[in-house]
Every structure is written in structure tokens, then in C-alpha cells.
Design an enzyme around this catalytic site. Structure first.
Site, PDB file in Angstrom:
ATOM      1  N   ALA A 195       0.785  -1.241   0.000  1.00 22.24           N
ATOM      2  CA  ALA A 195       0.000   0.000   0.000  1.00 22.24           C
ATOM      3  C   ALA A 195       0.814   1.287   0.000  1.00 22.24           C
ATOM      4  CB  ALA A 195      -0.895   0.011   1.240  1.00 22.24           C
ATOM      5  N   PHE A 240       6.250  -2.910   3.263  1.00 19.51           N
ATOM      6  CA  PHE A 240       7.542  -3.253   3.861  1.00 19.51           C
ATOM      7  C   PHE A 240       8.478  -2.075   3.647  1.00 19.51           C
ATOM      8  CE2 PHE A 240      10.379  -7.305   4.284  1.00 19.51           C
ATOM      9  CZ  PHE A 240      10.608  -6.978   5.602  1.00 19.51           C
ATOM     10  N   TYR A 248       9.678  -9.437 -20.816  1.00 16.08           N
ATOM     11  CA  TYR A 248       8.587  -9.275 -19.858  1.00 16.08           C
ATOM     12  C   TYR A 248       7.557 -10.401 -19.980  1.00 16.08           C
ATOM     13  CZ  TYR A 248       5.715  -7.357 -16.295  1.00 16.08           C
ATOM     14  OH  TYR A 248       5.027  -7.243 -15.111  1.00 16.08           O
ATOM     15  N   LYS A 270       3.205 -13.704 -13.933  1.00 13.90           N
ATOM     16  CA  LYS A 270       1.926 -13.007 -14.172  1.00 13.90           C
ATOM     17  C   LYS A 270       0.877 -13.984 -14.702  1.00 13.90           C
ATOM     18  CE  LYS A 270       2.952  -8.855 -12.772  1.00 13.90           C
ATOM     19  NZ  LYS A 270       2.473  -8.472 -11.431  1.00 13.90           N
TER      20      LYS A 270
HETATM   21  P1  NAI Z   1       6.076  -0.592  -6.133  1.00 16.31           P
HETATM   22  O1  NAI Z   1       7.468  -1.063  -5.992  1.00 16.31           O
HETATM   23  O2  NAI Z   1       5.834   0.869  -6.314  1.00 16.31           O
HETATM   24  O3  NAI Z   1       5.188  -1.055  -4.843  1.00 16.31           O
HETATM   25  C1  NAI Z   1       5.346  -2.271  -4.226  1.00 16.31           C
HETATM   26  C2  NAI Z   1       4.655  -2.285  -2.879  1.00 16.31           C
HETATM   27  O4  NAI Z   1       4.846  -3.589  -2.301  1.00 16.31           O
HETATM   28  C3  NAI Z   1       5.230  -1.295  -1.836  1.00 16.31           C
HETATM   29  O5  NAI Z   1       4.180  -0.803  -1.034  1.00 16.31           O
HETATM   30  C4  NAI Z   1       6.149  -2.169  -0.978  1.00 16.31           C
HETATM   31  O6  NAI Z   1       6.325  -1.704   0.357  1.00 16.31           O
HETATM   32  C5  NAI Z   1       5.345  -3.453  -0.982  1.00 16.31           C
HETATM   33  N1  NAI Z   1       6.137  -4.635  -0.676  1.00 16.31           N
HETATM   34  C6  NAI Z   1       7.181  -5.176  -1.361  1.00 16.31           C
HETATM   35  N2  NAI Z   1       7.614  -6.301  -0.750  1.00 16.31           N
HETATM   36  C7  NAI Z   1       6.825  -6.475   0.333  1.00 16.31           C
HETATM   37  C8  NAI Z   1       6.753  -7.454   1.355  1.00 16.31           C
HETATM   38  N3  NAI Z   1       7.562  -8.505   1.388  1.00 16.31           N
HETATM   39  N4  NAI Z   1       5.820  -7.290   2.325  1.00 16.31           N
HETATM   40  C9  NAI Z   1       4.977  -6.233   2.343  1.00 16.31           C
HETATM   41  N5  NAI Z   1       4.980  -5.300   1.372  1.00 16.31           N
HETATM   42  C10 NAI Z   1       5.895  -5.415   0.399  1.00 16.31           C
HETATM   43  O7  NAI Z   1       5.446  -1.457  -7.316  1.00 16.31           O
HETATM   44  P2  NAI Z   1       4.335  -1.195  -8.420  1.00 16.31           P
HETATM   45  O8  NAI Z   1       4.988  -0.887  -9.705  1.00 16.31           O
HETATM   46  O9  NAI Z   1       3.243  -0.330  -7.916  1.00 16.31           O
HETATM   47  O10 NAI Z   1       3.793  -2.688  -8.585  1.00 16.31           O
HETATM   48  C11 NAI Z   1       2.631  -3.177  -7.945  1.00 16.31           C
HETATM   49  C12 NAI Z   1       1.996  -4.226  -8.852  1.00 16.31           C
HETATM   50  O11 NAI Z   1       1.617  -3.608 -10.077  1.00 16.31           O
HETATM   51  C13 NAI Z   1       2.969  -5.364  -9.210  1.00 16.31           C
HETATM   52  O12 NAI Z   1       2.257  -6.572  -9.268  1.00 16.31           O
HETATM   53  C14 NAI Z   1       3.410  -4.968 -10.626  1.00 16.31           C
HETATM   54  O13 NAI Z   1       3.823  -6.056 -11.391  1.00 16.31           O
HETATM   55  C15 NAI Z   1       2.124  -4.367 -11.159  1.00 16.31           C
HETATM   56  N6  NAI Z   1       2.271  -3.512 -12.341  1.00 16.31           N
HETATM   57  C16 NAI Z   1       3.267  -2.568 -12.424  1.00 16.31           C
HETATM   58  C17 NAI Z   1       3.408  -1.830 -13.578  1.00 16.31           C
HETATM   59  C18 NAI Z   1       4.475  -0.772 -13.715  1.00 16.31           C
HETATM   60  O14 NAI Z   1       4.749  -0.366 -14.835  1.00 16.31           O
HETATM   61  N7  NAI Z   1       5.051  -0.308 -12.651  1.00 16.31           N
HETATM   62  C19 NAI Z   1       2.507  -2.001 -14.746  1.00 16.31           C
HETATM   63  C20 NAI Z   1       1.446  -2.949 -14.501  1.00 16.31           C
HETATM   64  C21 NAI Z   1       1.370  -3.696 -13.348  1.00 16.31           C
END
Ligand code: NAI
Length: 396
Positions: free
Chosen positions: A48, A73, A234, A243
Site C-alpha cells: 500500500a 515493507f 517481460y 503473471k
Molecule cells: P512498487 O514497488 O511501487 O510497490 C510495491 C509495494 O509492495 C510497496 O508498497 C512495498 O512496500 C510493498 N512490498 C514489497 N515487498 C513487500 C513485502 N515482502 N511485504 C509487504 N509489502 C511489500 O510497485 P508497483 O509498480 O506499484 O507494482 C505493484 C503491482 O503492479 C505489481 O504486481 C506490478 O507487477 C504491477 N504492475 C506494475 C506496472 C508498472 O509499470 N510499474 C505495470 C502494470 C502492473
């Protein structure tokens, strides 16, 4: 202390509390400017604190007046060293939510672990009774399996053959060719163990078993598809295998929630600059060309614009929920428009170190990267002394 950006490769080692707070405020302002969404009122967001998960938490709270519990985290700041952006984002989010009279509590720890699941279930039981929406937005390079203790590491590799293509170092603007060796050994299954659907399923099972899901509860996890340009590394690479697994898990969860009328969806989102995507080779070059084209077309979106549209035009829109032939919500529809992709593919051929500053939005990429850490945010005075020790109100 005066906090400046210190980068190493695709990560930034420092972050700025005031800049992070301003980012959160900007996202809240955006959601409020779009009006109320008749959405879920009790929401659990796993992952979050940054990226799509933070945008989901903000959209639920400030679009639908929802009570939110956020799991993430992150590192708090200490007197020697700034915390991670997710910590500062959450502190700012909670302060704004509480000021608006909204319930918001947070749990900082490893969401893959039994212990953090336990803490979260207990908090829901105590404070909310049940939740009606669960957003699963974890992006992590590692996962320790809660039952076996095995630590899995994900890799970003093609499957079957070496992948060679252009990439950019977005700090220097240098475009070069990169070759990535294919997955070997347990690379694929390890990546699936980290970023696939098993943990999402575990969360939903645990919530269901303890009667913490309301009738018709919904859960959404985020996925990505992207163009043929990035396919080898990817969608058809190790992360794509994860995915595929995540997407298949949506059906298992829906089956499992049948008696509640619950549903699990995957939303395919747009490529955006986040901490997770900066780490994937080739993607930064693709994003900088994509941003240029989408901005010129007036259809560029960031995380919060994406999630606000996901909620208002898909999840909580009137009528049947729009999904593709595989049952996925597609909020990457503008990215994947044929005209947008044709333009990006043309620019890709021309992209060199010399041409990229003109044909791509490298400056936009770099700026957004620094924004993730609270730097280069408009309206923030970076010469001002700032306290790096910031508390998250619900965790004090
Ligand atoms: P991000 O890196 O900004 O956010 C990840 C979140 O997960 C953070 O809140 C972090 O604290 C939390 N986190 C990581 N490991 C953790 C753990 N062990 N325990 C608790 N919390 C943990 O990532 P983003 O880009 O927002 O990705 C979120 C989802 O969206 C992923 O599934 C990603 O594949 C997907 N996504 C991302 C895209 C992009 O271009 N960035 C495009 C489409 C989907």
C-alpha cells in the site's frame, strides 16, 4: 538534515519526507477533483505504500470515504539516514486521512509471512469486522515461503534464448544494446514463487476462513502485458510466467469465494515509472518513448489516474464489468492502442543516445523517477532543513 538524492543504478538510496508528502497530497487532490466513487467502504491494500497500491489506497479513501488498512515493507527514517519513500508516503497519507475523519491504520512488515498476515487479520477483526475490497499490489524481488522457510529470488530473464535489444541508462541518457541470458535451473519456478499468485491465494484463504470478507467481496491484483518490443523480457520471460500464474489464481480465488458471491480480478495496468519497473532492462527506454507519444496524444496517466479510472470506469461503473477474453480488466487500453504502439515502434528504431532527448521523454522519465523518492517535486523547498524521523500516526 538537508536531504539530497543519492542514486546507485536504478535505485535511489535517499528519500525526502516533504516531497513524498506533497506527492501524496497531489494524488489526493486529483482523486477529489474527479468526484465521489460509489465503491468499497472497508479496504485492505497489500503493498500500500508506493506505486499502484498507494494510488489504490488513496482512491479508496478519498474517492469512496473508505476505511483502509495498508500493509507494506518499508524503513522508517533515523537520525542518520532517511527512511524509504513508502514510509513517508504512508505517514502523509494517514495524517490526511485522519484529518478527513477516515479510519486508516498500517502494518509494516513482510506480507509473505504468517506473522504479518496474522497481525492484519487481527486488526481487521478488531476494527473493521470485515473488508469488502482487497487490493493485492506487491512487487518484491524475494519471498521467504511462510511454510517451508525457503527464500526464493525472482529474476528478470527471457525464456528459451538470449534476448538482445536496446536499453537506456536513464541517468546518463546513454542508449546501448543489452543481451540478457535466458532463464536456467529454477529461475522460472523461483520467479513464479515470488511474483505469482500463491501468496494472493493464501491471503484470500486466510481472510475467508476467519470470516473477514463481506458478502460480494472483491479482490484485485495487478498485472502487465505490454508490447511485442518488451515481450521477450517481460510477458514471455520469467516475470510473465509469474503473471500468468497470478492471472490463473484469480479464477481459483473466485471459485473459492463462490458461496460469498466474491470475485477476484486481475487488472492489467499501464507501464509506469515505479521502483519495480525501473529495475527491468529495456522497459525504461520503452516507457520514455511511450510517455512522449501518450503525452502528445493527451492520454498520459500516472498511477493515481490509472487507478481512479479503474475504480470509476471499471470496478464501480454501472452495468457489467468490462473484461477481455481472458477475464482481465484492461486499464492499459490507451497504452495498447494500435496507433500509440505503431508510433512507439517507429521511434524505437530511431532511438540512439543522440536522438532520445528529442524523440523520447527521457526528462519526464528521470523526473518521475526522482519524484518516487520525493525529489524534484514542484513546490518543495529542498534547501530547507527537514526532520528525517517521521512517525506513521497509527504505528506510534
Ligand atoms: P512498487 O514497488 O511501487 O510497490 C510495491 C509495494 O509492495 C510497496 O508498497 C512495498 O512496500 C510493498 N512490498 C514489497 N515487498 C513487500 C513485502 N515482502 N511485504 C509487504 N509489502 C511489500 O510497485 P508497483 O509498480 O506499484 O507494482 C505493484 C503491482 O503492479 C505489481 O504486481 C506490478 O507487477 C504491477 N504492475 C506494475 C506496472 C508498472 O509499470 N510499474 C505495470 C502494470 C502492473
Amino acid at each position: 538534515m538537508i536531504i539530497e538524492p543519492r542514486t546507485r543504478g536504478f535505485i535511489c538510496l535517499t528519500s525526502h519526507p516533504t516531497g513524498c508528502a506533497q506527492n501524496v497530497k497531489n494524488q489526493i487532490d486529483y482523486v477529489q477533483s474527479k468526484g465521489a466513487i460509489d465503491g468499497a467502504k472497508k479496504v485492505l491494500v497489500i503493498g500500500a505504500s508506493t506505486g499502484f497500491g498507494l494510488a489504490s489506497r488513496i482512491t479508496s479513501a478519498f474517492g469512496s470515504d473508505a476505511a483502509t488498512i495498508g500493509v507494506f515493507f518499508d524503513k522508517p527514517g533515523t537520525e542518520k539516514r532517511p527512511g524509504s519513500p513508502g514510509f513517508y508516503n504512508t505517514a502523509a497519507f494517514e495524517k490526511q486521512a485522519h484529518a478527513a475523519g477516515l479510519y486508516a491504520k498500517s502494518i509494516n512488515g513482510d506480507a509473505f509471512s504468517n506473522e504479518i498476515k496474522r497481525q492484519t487479520l487481527d486488526l481487521i477483526k478488531k476494527d473493521l469486522g470485515q473488508v469488502d475490497l482487497v487490493i493485492y499490489s506487491l512487487a518484491s524481488p524475494v519471498r521467504t515461503h511462510p511454510d517451508t522457510g525457503v527464500r526464493y529470488k525472482s529474476v528478470l530473464k527471457p525464456i528459451g534464448g538470449v534476448f538482445t535489444n536496446k536499453t537506456v541508462d536513464f541517468h546518463t541518457g546513454t542508449v546501448s544494446e543489452i543481451s540478457i541470458n535466458p532463464a536456467e535451473g529454477d529461475d522460472i519456478s523461483n520467479t513464479v514463487a515470488v511474483m505469482g499468485g500463491e501468496d494472493w491465494g493464501m491471503w484470500m484463504n486466510a481472510l475467508k476462513e476467519e470470516n473477514l470478507l463481506s458478502e460480494n467481496a472483491t479482490t484485485v491484483a495487478y498485472s502487465y502485458i505490454g508490447p511485442s518490443l518488451t515481450e521477450a523480457v517481460y510477458r514471455k520471460g520469467t516475470i510473465g510466467a509469474a503473471k500468468d500464474d497470478l492471472e490463473a489464481t484469480a479464477f481459483t480465488i473466485t471459485e473459492n469465494l463462490k458461496e460469498l458471491g466474491g470475485k477476484a480480478y486481475v487488472s492489467v495496468n499501464k507501464a509506469l515509472v515505479t521502483q519495480a519497473s525501473s529495475a527491468i532492462p529495456v522497459i525504461p527506454l520503452y516507457i520514455s518513448l511511450l510517455y512522449k507519444v501518450m503525452k502528445a496524444e493527451g492520454i498520459h496517466e500516472g498511477c493515481v489516474e490509472q487507478i481512479q479510472r479503474l475504480y470509476s470506469e471499471r470496478l464501480y461503473a454501472e452495468g457489467d464489468l468490462l473484461v477481455d477474453d481472458k477475464g482481465r480488466i484492461r486499464i492499459d487500453d490507451w497504452e495498447m492502442r494500435a496507433d500509440v504502439q505503431a508510433k512507439v515502434a517507429e521511434l524505437w528504431k530511431e532511438a540512439t543516445t543522440d536522438s532520445l532527448p528529442n524523440i523520447g521523454d527521457l526528462a519526464g522519465y528521470s523526473n518521475e523517477f526522482f519524484n518516487l523518492f520525493g525529489f524534484k517535486v514542484d513546490g518543495v523547498n529542498y534547501d530547507e532543513d527537514v526532520n528525517e524521523v517521521v512517525e506513521i500516526p497509527s504505528m506510534q
